[in-house]
Scaffold this active site. Structure first.
Site, PDB file in Angstrom:
ATOM      1  N   HIS A  93       7.881   9.851   3.004  1.00 44.09           N
ATOM      2  CA  HIS A  93       6.594   9.158   3.142  1.00 44.09           C
ATOM      3  C   HIS A  93       5.523  10.195   3.463  1.00 44.09           C
ATOM      4  O   HIS A  93       5.792  11.182   4.156  1.00 44.09           O
ATOM      5  CB  HIS A  93       6.681   8.105   4.263  1.00 44.09           C
ATOM      6  N   GLU A 163       3.247   6.718  -4.319  1.00 44.64           N
ATOM      7  CA  GLU A 163       2.205   6.399  -3.336  1.00 44.64           C
ATOM      8  C   GLU A 163       1.177   7.529  -3.289  1.00 44.64           C
ATOM      9  O   GLU A 163       1.368   8.528  -2.571  1.00 44.64           O
ATOM     10  CB  GLU A 163       2.821   6.251  -1.942  1.00 44.64           C
TER      11      GLU A 163
HETATM   12  C1  PEP Z   1       2.276   3.034   3.207  1.00 43.90           C
HETATM   13  O1  PEP Z   1       2.068   3.498   4.317  1.00 43.90           O
HETATM   14  O2  PEP Z   1       3.325   3.293   2.613  1.00 43.90           O
HETATM   15  C2  PEP Z   1       1.276   2.165   2.603  1.00 43.90           C
HETATM   16  C3  PEP Z   1       1.428   1.812   1.363  1.00 43.90           C
HETATM   17  O3  PEP Z   1       0.265   1.779   3.430  1.00 43.90           O
HETATM   18  P1  PEP Z   1      -0.947   0.796   3.093  1.00 43.90           P
HETATM   19  O4  PEP Z   1      -0.403  -0.352   2.284  1.00 43.90           O
HETATM   20  O5  PEP Z   1      -1.444   0.369   4.418  1.00 43.90           O
HETATM   21  O6  PEP Z   1      -1.952   1.590   2.313  1.00 43.90           O
END
Ligand code: PEP
Length: 251
Positions: A93, A163
């Protein structure tokens, strides 16, 4: 079947709040279970509490130790997670990478999870985009390093989440578009196809995460081709999280 992963991060504060959130999330999971595999990734301290309250949910952790040495104060090993009924675990992450996890450390964590037959949820994402497309090499390095030496049968148990760091959390500079998501998911599948083959590349789930809410959730899985969503902040609000589940089911 789509994946919907709740990353509760460092919340909620008390076991009582965790149970109540898990019950509400479990109700959402029950109503969408034909189409959605829901996974709650909770803080280590809540895992044993949640074990028996989340029958319709799969339980996930947010991190794991990269080593097996007992002299690792403050760390939690993959066998410990397994013993608590955990089946999934986030690795790589952006918030743990920001705290020092290199691609090599992420790779070790993946090895520990696979040794314990736990499913890694590998997060990949670039910090920023540039007009020349250099950011693509960040994703390529993250994926190639994570998969190095992993035999094909182990990939039956593997989830990837794209992400983009610039789209995550309260500091997000903007939301990603479904087109950006689709292009990156295609790129990730191409890297996997080059490492293994087309079949593996097609079957491995590649999710999207980063400021997902009820308004944009559906577009990421339809136009964006995401195999599901990884949701941070909004997963702490059961009413909004339920709407995301509904939007996925609607497609
Ligand atoms: C995350 O921390 O993996 C994430 C997707 O956070 P958010 O949805 O708050 O942007």
């Amino acid at each position: 079947m789509k994946f919907l992963i709740a990353n509760w991060k460092m919340a909620p504060e008390t076991p009582k709040q965790a149970i109540s959130l898990a019950k509400a999330t479990s109700t959402i999971a029950r109503t969408s279970k034909k189409h959605v595999q829901m996974i709650v990734c909770a803080s280590y301290v809540h895992l044993s509490t949640l074990r028996n309250t989340t029958k319709t949910l799969a339980l996930g952790a947010q991190d794991v130790a990269s080593t097996t040495t007992i002299a690792s104060t403050g760390k939690v090993s993959a066998p410990m997670l397994k013993g608590l009924g955990v089946t999934y675990c986030i690795v790589g992450h952006s918030e743990t990478r920001a705290n020092g996890d290199t691609n090599e450390v992420v790779k070790e964590k993946i090895n520990r999870l696979l040794e314990s037959k736990l499913t890694p949820i590998l997060c990949v994402g670039e910090k920023e985009r540039d007009e020349h497309g250099w950011y693509l090499s960040t994703i390529k390095d993250q994926i190639e390093s994570a998969f190095f030496g992993i035999a094909k049968p182990s990939l039956k148990r593997f989830v990837i989440a794209y992400e983009p760091v610039w789209a995550i959390g309260a500091q997000a500079t903007r939301e990603a578009t479904p087109t950006e998501c689709q292009e990156m998911i295609l790129f990730i599948r191409k890297i996997i196809a080059d490492l293994y083959d087309e079949k593996v590349a097609k079957t491995i789930p590649v999710l999207y995460g980063g400021s997902v809410g009820e308004e944009n959730a559906r577009a990421f899985v339809t136009d964006g081709d995401a195999s599901g969503l990884l949701v941070g902040r909004v997963s702490l609000d059961p009413k909004r999280f339920a709407k995301i589940a509904q939007r996925i089911v609607q497609q």
